[in-house]
Motif scaffolding. Structure first.
Motif, mmCIF file in Angstrom:
data_model
loop_
_atom_site.group_PDB
_atom_site.id
_atom_site.type_symbol
_atom_site.label_atom_id
_atom_site.label_comp_id
_atom_site.label_asym_id
_atom_site.label_seq_id
_atom_site.Cartn_x
_atom_site.Cartn_y
_atom_site.Cartn_z
ATOM 1 N N THR A 34 32.566 25.142 22.131
ATOM 2 C CA THR A 34 31.394 24.530 22.764
ATOM 3 C C THR A 34 30.827 23.386 21.944
ATOM 4 N N ALA A 35 31.110 23.327 20.637
ATOM 5 C CA ALA A 35 30.563 22.250 19.808
ATOM 6 C C ALA A 35 31.051 20.886 20.280
ATOM 7 N N PHE A 36 32.280 20.812 20.757
ATOM 8 C CA PHE A 36 32.815 19.531 21.218
ATOM 9 C C PHE A 36 32.135 19.065 22.503
ATOM 10 N N GLU A 37 31.550 20.003 23.253
ATOM 11 C CA GLU A 37 30.815 19.612 24.449
ATOM 12 C C GLU A 37 29.509 18.916 24.098
ATOM 13 N N LEU A 38 28.955 19.255 22.926
ATOM 14 C CA LEU A 38 27.728 18.592 22.493
ATOM 15 C C LEU A 38 28.011 17.163 22.054
ATOM 16 N N HIS A 39 28.979 17.028 21.147
ATOM 17 C CA HIS A 39 29.343 15.709 20.623
ATOM 18 C C HIS A 39 30.634 15.881 19.823
ATOM 19 N N PRO A 40 31.528 14.907 19.875
ATOM 20 C CA PRO A 40 32.761 15.039 19.088
ATOM 21 C C PRO A 40 32.501 15.273 17.604
ATOM 22 N N LEU A 41 31.474 14.614 17.050
ATOM 23 C CA LEU A 41 31.177 14.812 15.631
ATOM 24 C C LEU A 41 30.695 16.229 15.351
ATOM 25 N N ALA A 42 29.953 16.804 16.298
ATOM 26 C CA ALA A 42 29.523 18.189 16.125
ATOM 27 C C ALA A 42 30.731 19.119 16.103
ATOM 28 N N GLY A 43 31.702 18.849 16.978
ATOM 29 C CA GLY A 43 32.919 19.655 16.974
ATOM 30 C C GLY A 43 33.709 19.512 15.690
ATOM 31 N N VAL A 44 33.801 18.272 15.195
ATOM 32 C CA VAL A 44 34.503 18.041 13.931
ATOM 33 C C VAL A 44 33.797 18.763 12.784
ATOM 34 N N ALA A 45 32.465 18.762 12.791
ATOM 35 C CA ALA A 45 31.707 19.439 11.734
ATOM 36 C C ALA A 45 31.987 20.939 11.742
ATOM 37 N N VAL A 46 32.006 21.546 12.928
ATOM 38 C CA VAL A 46 32.235 22.982 13.026
ATOM 39 C C VAL A 46 33.664 23.340 12.605
ATOM 40 N N VAL A 47 34.637 22.602 13.120
ATOM 41 C CA VAL A 47 36.034 22.888 12.767
ATOM 42 C C VAL A 47 36.278 22.627 11.282
ATOM 43 N N GLY A 48 35.700 21.526 10.768
ATOM 44 C CA GLY A 48 35.855 21.235 9.339
ATOM 45 C C GLY A 48 35.254 22.319 8.470
ATOM 46 N N GLY A 49 34.074 22.814 8.854
ATOM 47 C CA GLY A 49 33.469 23.902 8.091
ATOM 48 C C GLY A 49 34.292 25.167 8.136
ATOM 49 N N ALA A 50 34.894 25.455 9.299
ATOM 50 C CA ALA A 50 35.737 26.642 9.412
ATOM 51 C C ALA A 50 36.986 26.516 8.541
ATOM 52 N N VAL A 51 37.566 25.317 8.486
ATOM 53 C CA VAL A 51 38.750 25.098 7.648
ATOM 54 C C VAL A 51 38.416 25.293 6.174
ATOM 55 N N LEU A 52 37.216 24.878 5.778
ATOM 56 C CA LEU A 52 36.815 25.025 4.378
ATOM 57 C C LEU A 52 36.812 26.482 3.922
ATOM 58 N N LEU A 53 36.607 27.403 4.854
ATOM 59 C CA LEU A 53 36.472 28.805 4.475
ATOM 60 C C LEU A 53 37.738 29.367 3.838
ATOM 61 N N VAL A 54 38.892 28.891 4.252
ATOM 62 C CA VAL A 54 40.142 29.436 3.719
ATOM 63 C C VAL A 54 40.641 28.649 2.510
ATOM 64 N N LEU A 55 39.973 27.546 2.171
ATOM 65 C CA LEU A 55 40.466 26.680 1.100
ATOM 66 C C LEU A 55 40.579 27.377 -0.251
ATOM 67 N N PRO A 56 39.567 28.149 -0.706
ATOM 68 C CA PRO A 56 39.737 28.815 -2.018
ATOM 69 C C PRO A 56 40.957 29.727 -2.062
ATOM 70 N N GLY A 57 41.230 30.433 -0.965
ATOM 71 C CA GLY A 57 42.404 31.299 -0.949
ATOM 72 C C GLY A 57 43.695 30.511 -1.006
ATOM 73 N N LEU A 58 43.759 29.394 -0.284
ATOM 74 C CA LEU A 58 44.964 28.568 -0.306
ATOM 75 C C LEU A 58 45.203 27.997 -1.703
ATOM 76 N N VAL A 59 44.136 27.613 -2.391
ATOM 77 C CA VAL A 59 44.288 27.104 -3.756
ATOM 78 C C VAL A 59 44.827 28.197 -4.671
ATOM 79 N N LEU A 60 44.328 29.418 -4.515
ATOM 80 C CA LEU A 60 44.806 30.520 -5.350
ATOM 81 C C LEU A 60 46.284 30.821 -5.112
ATOM 82 N N THR A 61 46.749 30.632 -3.886
ATOM 83 C CA THR A 61 48.159 30.926 -3.608
ATOM 84 C C THR A 61 49.105 29.954 -4.297
ATOM 85 N N THR A 62 48.589 28.812 -4.766
ATOM 86 C CA THR A 62 49.455 27.875 -5.478
ATOM 87 C C THR A 62 49.724 28.327 -6.905
#
Length: 387
Positions: free
Chosen positions: A273-301
């Motif tokens: 639904t964030a993309f229905e508000l504004h494309p930037l709002a959708g990008v913000a939500v998806v970008g924030g969700a992607v950030l959540l797994v980043l520490p784990g991905l770094v540890l796997t290296t």
């Protein structure tokens, strides 16, 4: 209102950063507090506070993590920047702010944004307090800690708030809290760090509690985390496979029960639904969700930390995926303090350089002793143990 909230959050972050600093750097902490009070704009104050927090994390744990990993864990692995703990804090703050940006664009009540900021500040305060008290308190046993947390999930199932047939919440001071979002990721990380009778029992109790609630999202996260652990280990032991089987059974049990929870605005399904508000709002939500797994991905290296990183990444990916597929809370970028506190609580389950870690161990397959529990066997594999 928002500007004052940002300034208050900046002041709290700087206070946390100052408390984390070693005694020799306390003058720097006092200077940070004085500087943030002199910044009139909330956004600028918050950026300054985040920079202070990154510097403090590097001073306290980031540089130590790098040194310890270089000396203890894996000289061939790539560096992990500021360290997984500092990275987790940075990702949490960034994701929450991106979510607040989305809520502001969608016209969410100011109380929703303020509650997320309060949850973030409370989590940072708890982390800084435990960091300050660490030299004066004995190191807790990880298995015992997880065994203290898991019964709280079962207690929620038995005595929590029931809505449309699901019992996943408790009420504290008028606020609805979802304990599984706070406790389950940490329970999984503890099991990944050290399998023991206590940590296994904690996982089994969690699987039963989530199946009874029922909570498909968190039951799926439990199964995903344990599956990632089994795949990351060079040779998963029987205990890990048994825990995975129990988690899969609990997840299937949730699928067999109806789930009719309605979608809540700014809480559920906002990845779409964030993309229905504004494309930037959708990008913000998806970008924030992607950030959540980043520490784990770094540890796997880092090979010696790969199982812990895989569990972290898989758990939070599963929670985000459930939020995208069904009416489940979207962590950090959506309204709700439980996921914010649960994400920050994961810091207690991440390795602290030489204090905890993963190392290849020759001659050991399973580290348990005692009647009825696995004995030591000869092999050369990667095992879970304290160092």
């Amino acid at each position: 209102m928002i500007d004052r909230s940002l300034r208050a959050l900046a002041a709290m972050i700087v206070a946390c950063a100052a408390m984390m600093l070693p005694r020799a750097s306390r003058d720097w902490g006092a200077a940070m507090r004085g500087e943030v009070r002199g910044i009139s704009r909330g956004g600028e104050a918050l950026l300054f506070a985040l920079g202070c927090l990154v510097g403090a994390c590097r001073e306290v744990c980031g540089a130590a993590d790098l040194d310890d990993e270089a000396l203890v864990d894996d000289r061939s692995g790539p560096p992990v920047g500021l360290g997984p703990r500092a990275l987790l804090i940075g990702c949490a703050v960034a994701a929450v702010l991106l979510g607040i940006g989305h809520m502001a664009a969608g016209g969410a009540p100011a109380t929703m944004m303020l509650m997320n900021l309060i949850a973030l500040a409370l989590g940072l305060l708890l982390l800084s307090t435990t960091s300050l008290l660490r030299p004066f308190a004995p190191r807790p046993d990880l298995g015992s800690l997880s065994l203290l947390l898991a019964p709280l999930l079962l207690a929620t199932t038995l005595g929590g708030i029931t809505v449309d047939g699901a019992t996943r919440w408790i009420r504290l001071s008028g606020l609805s809290i979802q304990p599984s979002l706070i406790l389950l990721p940490l329970i999984l990380l503890i099991f990944a760090r050290r399998t023991s009778p206590a940590s296994l029992l904690a996982v089994l109790l969690s699987a039963v509690a989530l199946a009874l609630q029922p909570d498909r999202a968190m039951a799926g996260a439990l199964a995903a985390g344990l599956l990632a652990l089994a795949l990351a280990l060079a040779r998963p032991n029987r205990v890990t496979l048994f825990a995975l089987a129990a988690a899969l059974f609990g997840f299937v049990a949730t699928l067999a029960q109806p789930d009719v929870q309605p979608a809540m605005p700014f809480v559920d399904r906002i990845l779409w639904t964030a993309f229905e508000l504004h494309p930037l709002a959708g990008v913000a939500v998806v970008g924030g969700a992607v950030l959540l797994v980043l520490p784990g991905l770094v540890l796997t290296t880092v090979p010696s930390h790969r199982p812990v990183g895989a569990v972290f990444a898989a758990t939070w990916f599963a929670i985000v995926a459930a939020a995208a597929l069904g009416n489940y809370p979207t962590p950090l970028v959506g309204y709700g303090g439980s996921a914010i506190l649960g994400y920050l609580a994961c810091l207690w389950g991440l390795p602290r350089g030489a204090a905890f870690g993963w190392q290849p161990t020759a001659g050991v397959e399973e580290c348990w002793t005692g009647d009825g529990w696995p004995k030591l066997k000869s092999a050369t594999i990667s095992t879970q143990r304290d160092i």
